[in-house]
Design a protein around this motif. Structure first.
Motif, PDB file in Angstrom:
ATOM      1  N   ARG A  37       0.917  -1.177  -0.189  1.00 13.35           N
ATOM      2  CA  ARG A  37      -0.081  -0.090  -0.097  1.00 13.35           C
ATOM      3  C   ARG A  37       1.023   1.222   0.069  1.00 13.35           C
ATOM      4  O   ARG A  37       0.299   2.305  -0.723  1.00 13.35           O
ATOM      5  N   LEU A  38       1.851   1.378   0.866  1.00 15.96           N
ATOM      6  CA  LEU A  38       2.904   2.289   0.805  1.00 15.96           C
ATOM      7  C   LEU A  38       3.310   2.652  -0.722  1.00 15.96           C
ATOM      8  O   LEU A  38       3.485   3.801  -1.281  1.00 15.96           O
ATOM      9  N   ILE A  39       3.737   1.538  -1.427  1.00 11.66           N
ATOM     10  CA  ILE A  39       4.162   1.814  -2.674  1.00 11.66           C
ATOM     11  C   ILE A  39       3.354   2.383  -3.722  1.00 11.66           C
ATOM     12  O   ILE A  39       3.471   3.263  -4.289  1.00 11.66           O
ATOM     13  N   SER A  40       1.932   1.796  -3.584  1.00 10.98           N
ATOM     14  CA  SER A  40       0.852   2.336  -4.578  1.00 10.98           C
ATOM     15  C   SER A  40       0.604   3.742  -4.025  1.00 10.98           C
ATOM     16  O   SER A  40       0.399   4.588  -4.877  1.00 10.98           O
ATOM     17  N   ARG A  41       0.701   4.115  -2.871  1.00  9.90           N
ATOM     18  CA  ARG A  41       0.177   5.486  -2.238  1.00  9.90           C
ATOM     19  C   ARG A  41       1.307   6.388  -2.905  1.00  9.90           C
ATOM     20  O   ARG A  41       1.164   7.500  -2.958  1.00  9.90           O
ATOM     21  N   GLY A  42       2.602   6.016  -3.112  1.00  9.97           N
ATOM     22  CA  GLY A  42       3.615   7.004  -3.576  1.00  9.97           C
ATOM     23  C   GLY A  42       3.587   6.962  -5.005  1.00  9.97           C
ATOM     24  O   GLY A  42       4.278   8.045  -5.608  1.00  9.97           O
ATOM     25  N   GLY A  43       3.150   6.102  -5.536  1.00 10.79           N
ATOM     26  CA  GLY A  43       2.959   6.464  -7.250  1.00 10.79           C
ATOM     27  C   GLY A  43       4.124   5.902  -7.969  1.00 10.79           C
ATOM     28  O   GLY A  43       4.394   6.144  -9.009  1.00 10.79           O
ATOM     29  N   THR A  44       5.118   5.190  -7.076  1.00  8.77           N
ATOM     30  CA  THR A  44       6.269   4.657  -7.780  1.00  8.77           C
ATOM     31  C   THR A  44       6.108   3.261  -8.308  1.00  8.77           C
ATOM     32  O   THR A  44       5.129   2.833  -7.909  1.00  8.77           O
ATOM     33  N   PRO A  45       6.952   2.756  -9.065  1.00  9.14           N
ATOM     34  CA  PRO A  45       6.958   1.377  -9.549  1.00  9.14           C
ATOM     35  C   PRO A  45       7.154   0.202  -8.228  1.00  9.14           C
ATOM     36  O   PRO A  45       7.674   0.868  -7.443  1.00  9.14           O
ATOM     37  N   HIS A  46       6.444  -0.781  -8.454  1.00  8.22           N
ATOM     38  CA  HIS A  46       6.954  -1.842  -7.618  1.00  8.22           C
ATOM     39  C   HIS A  46       8.103  -2.368  -8.206  1.00  8.22           C
ATOM     40  O   HIS A  46       8.526  -2.472  -9.530  1.00  8.22           O
ATOM     41  N   TYR A  47       9.302  -2.669  -7.409  1.00  8.02           N
ATOM     42  CA  TYR A  47      10.632  -3.126  -7.890  1.00  8.02           C
ATOM     43  C   TYR A  47      10.866  -4.433  -7.309  1.00  8.02           C
ATOM     44  O   TYR A  47      11.537  -4.736  -6.220  1.00  8.02           O
ATOM     45  N   PRO A  48      10.232  -5.179  -8.257  1.00 12.87           N
ATOM     46  CA  PRO A  48      10.697  -6.823  -7.745  1.00 12.87           C
ATOM     47  C   PRO A  48      12.197  -7.044  -8.061  1.00 12.87           C
ATOM     48  O   PRO A  48      12.859  -6.443  -8.768  1.00 12.87           O
ATOM     49  N   VAL A  49      12.709  -8.137  -7.208  1.00 15.32           N
ATOM     50  CA  VAL A  49      13.920  -8.612  -7.285  1.00 15.32           C
ATOM     51  C   VAL A  49      14.166  -9.287  -8.856  1.00 15.32           C
ATOM     52  O   VAL A  49      13.041  -9.647  -9.474  1.00 15.32           O
ATOM     53  N   SER A  50      15.417  -9.540  -9.262  1.00 18.59           N
ATOM     54  CA  SER A  50      15.731  -9.841 -10.550  1.00 18.59           C
ATOM     55  C   SER A  50      15.133 -11.509 -10.637  1.00 18.59           C
ATOM     56  O   SER A  50      14.893 -11.887  -9.761  1.00 18.59           O
ATOM     57  N   ARG A  51      14.789 -11.860 -12.007  1.00 20.75           N
ATOM     58  CA  ARG A  51      14.643 -12.960 -12.127  1.00 20.75           C
ATOM     59  C   ARG A  51      15.481 -14.240 -11.540  1.00 20.75           C
ATOM     60  O   ARG A  51      14.900 -15.179 -10.917  1.00 20.75           O
ATOM     61  N   ALA A  52      16.821 -14.005 -11.674  1.00 18.12           N
ATOM     62  CA  ALA A  52      17.554 -14.840 -11.111  1.00 18.12           C
ATOM     63  C   ALA A  52      17.566 -14.893  -9.726  1.00 18.12           C
ATOM     64  O   ALA A  52      17.587 -16.069  -9.081  1.00 18.12           O
ATOM     65  N   HIS A  53      17.492 -13.908  -8.960  1.00 18.11           N
ATOM     66  CA  HIS A  53      17.362 -13.806  -7.463  1.00 18.11           C
ATOM     67  C   HIS A  53      15.929 -14.316  -7.244  1.00 18.11           C
ATOM     68  O   HIS A  53      15.755 -15.141  -6.172  1.00 18.11           O
ATOM     69  N   LEU A  54      14.783 -14.084  -7.915  1.00 22.81           N
ATOM     70  CA  LEU A  54      13.527 -14.866  -7.560  1.00 22.81           C
ATOM     71  C   LEU A  54      13.931 -16.443  -7.623  1.00 22.81           C
ATOM     72  O   LEU A  54      13.316 -16.967  -6.773  1.00 22.81           O
ATOM     73  N   ASN A  55      14.680 -16.897  -8.658  1.00 22.94           N
ATOM     74  CA  ASN A  55      14.796 -18.340  -8.649  1.00 22.94           C
ATOM     75  C   ASN A  55      15.681 -18.724  -7.857  1.00 22.94           C
ATOM     76  O   ASN A  55      15.527 -19.881  -7.067  1.00 22.94           O
ATOM     77  N   LEU A  56      16.570 -17.981  -7.196  1.00 23.95           N
ATOM     78  CA  LEU A  56      17.381 -18.308  -6.144  1.00 23.95           C
ATOM     79  C   LEU A  56      16.585 -18.464  -4.896  1.00 23.95           C
ATOM     80  O   LEU A  56      16.761 -19.557  -4.043  1.00 23.95           O
ATOM     81  N   GLY A  57      15.806 -17.561  -4.728  1.00 21.74           N
ATOM     82  CA  GLY A  57      14.937 -17.605  -3.480  1.00 21.74           C
ATOM     83  C   GLY A  57      13.870 -18.789  -3.442  1.00 21.74           C
ATOM     84  O   GLY A  57      13.915 -19.478  -2.517  1.00 21.74           O
ATOM     85  N   ARG A  58      13.507 -19.203  -4.798  1.00 19.96           N
ATOM     86  CA  ARG A  58      12.511 -20.359  -4.716  1.00 19.96           C
ATOM     87  C   ARG A  58      13.479 -21.531  -4.380  1.00 19.96           C
ATOM     88  O   ARG A  58      12.771 -22.519  -3.705  1.00 19.96           O
ATOM     89  N   LEU A  59      14.691 -21.647  -4.941  1.00 14.44           N
ATOM     90  CA  LEU A  59      15.549 -22.864  -4.493  1.00 14.44           C
ATOM     91  C   LEU A  59      16.017 -22.918  -3.299  1.00 14.44           C
ATOM     92  O   LEU A  59      15.845 -23.885  -2.530  1.00 14.44           O
TER      93      LEU A  59
END
Length: 314
Positions: A140-162
């Motif tokens: 909600r804070l991100i949306s309220r500020g009007g900035t983009p959501h900044y997801p981690v990179s695809r590589a880090h997303l997959n490392l997190g899944r692992l």
């Protein structure tokens, strides 16, 4: 391995580590449940989400913004610096959501085969409730500020899944502390700082109060695990925690923030990496954690070298 009685109590009476006597798991959980009942918050009700942002105020203390003190920072005007603080606050909130989703899954795994009526399990479920609210609050804070959501990179997303798939219990609690304690240190500087937007201060205040319980729970359980887990699990924890520290330090601020505030991304990333101030901030933020991990035997061998290469350990 730890022996657990039918009421959820363990049999580690008298067991000690470098920090002293291991506390009774159920007594720790009962105290945390009592604290949760007294000091939990509903961000939707506690915070004024409709109030306008205050002119000229920061979204993150300037000293904690990644480029602070660099040649590029010195060339930036005040308005662009504040804008960067807003995007970095959004990037950190995005990182927090990613991390807390991983944490919730790790907690569910941890209690899967534990006595369901124990205080230890009830507190884990209470913490999951807290983390759900925190993730929604950050979104909600991100949306309220009007900035983009900044997801981690695809590589880090997959490392997190692992990681959340193969992690041992002590590895899970080490990663939990890594994600919580550095941000907690920064947020403790943020919520009393009157230079910072009121809404951001409110968000960080709620998070600090509730995360203090999460840190206590994770620390006490990690101490126990590093004494009772098999040797292979302890060694695996040392290596995986060091690698996760490397991932965390790289993912801490999404480099897209520099592009989105009109800066040259390559130049900004290079200056952050070369910044002595930034290195000191990150190591200071991690010091309470790294001292604790050193005391209980996590920072050894290859794991210690990985922590050093992450930049979080001097």
């Amino acid at each position: 391995m730890t022996t657990v009685t039918e009421d959820g109590r363990d049999e580690l009476d008298g067991l000690r580590d470098a920090l002293g006597l291991i506390k009774d798991r159920e007594q720790v959980a009962e105290r945390l449940l009592d604290s949760s009942a007294k000091h939990s918050f509903d961000p939707d009700e506690e915070l004024d989400w409709d109030a306008p942002f205050e002119e000229g105020k920061w979204f993150w203390p300037p000293e904690l913004v990644s480029l602070y003190g660099t040649p590029l920072w010195k060339r930036m005007g005040e308005e662009q610096r504040i804008l960067l603080s807003q995007h970095e606050a959004a990037a950190l909130a995005s990182l927090g959501i990613w991390f807390e989703i991983i944490l919730m899954q790790l907690l569910v795994r941890h209690i899967y085969d534990k006595p369901a009526t124990s205080a230890h399990v009830r507190y884990a479920l209470t913490e999951i409730e807290d983390e759900c609210r925190h993730s929604k609050m950050f979104a909600r804070l991100i949306s309220r500020g009007g900035t983009p959501h900044y997801p981690v990179s695809r590589a880090h997303l997959n490392l997190g899944r692992l990681f959340k798939t193969v992690s041992t219990t002590p590895g899970s609690f080490t990663a939990t502390l890594l994600g919580e304690e550095i941000l907690d240190w920064m947020q403790r500087l943020t919520f009393p700082d009157e230079r910072v937007q009121t809404l951001v201060r409110g968000v960080t205040r709620i998070h600090v109060v509730e995360e203090a319980r999460h840190v206590r729970y994770a620390r006490e359980e990690l101490r126990r695990q590093m004494l009772t887990a098999p040797r292979w699990s302890q060694e695996f924890t040392r290596v995986t925690s060091g690698e996760f520290a490397r991932v965390f330090s790289v993912a801490f601020v999404n480099p897209e923030v520099y592009t989105n505030v009109g800066l040259d991304r390559r130049e900004a990333v290079a200056q952050v990496r070369a910044s002595g101030h930034r290195r000191e901030v990150m190591q200071t933020g991690a010091k309470r954690l790294t001292d604790f991990l050193d005391d209980i035997g996590v920072l050894r061998g290859v794991g210690r070298r990985l922590w050093k290469s992450s930049g979080l350990l001097a």
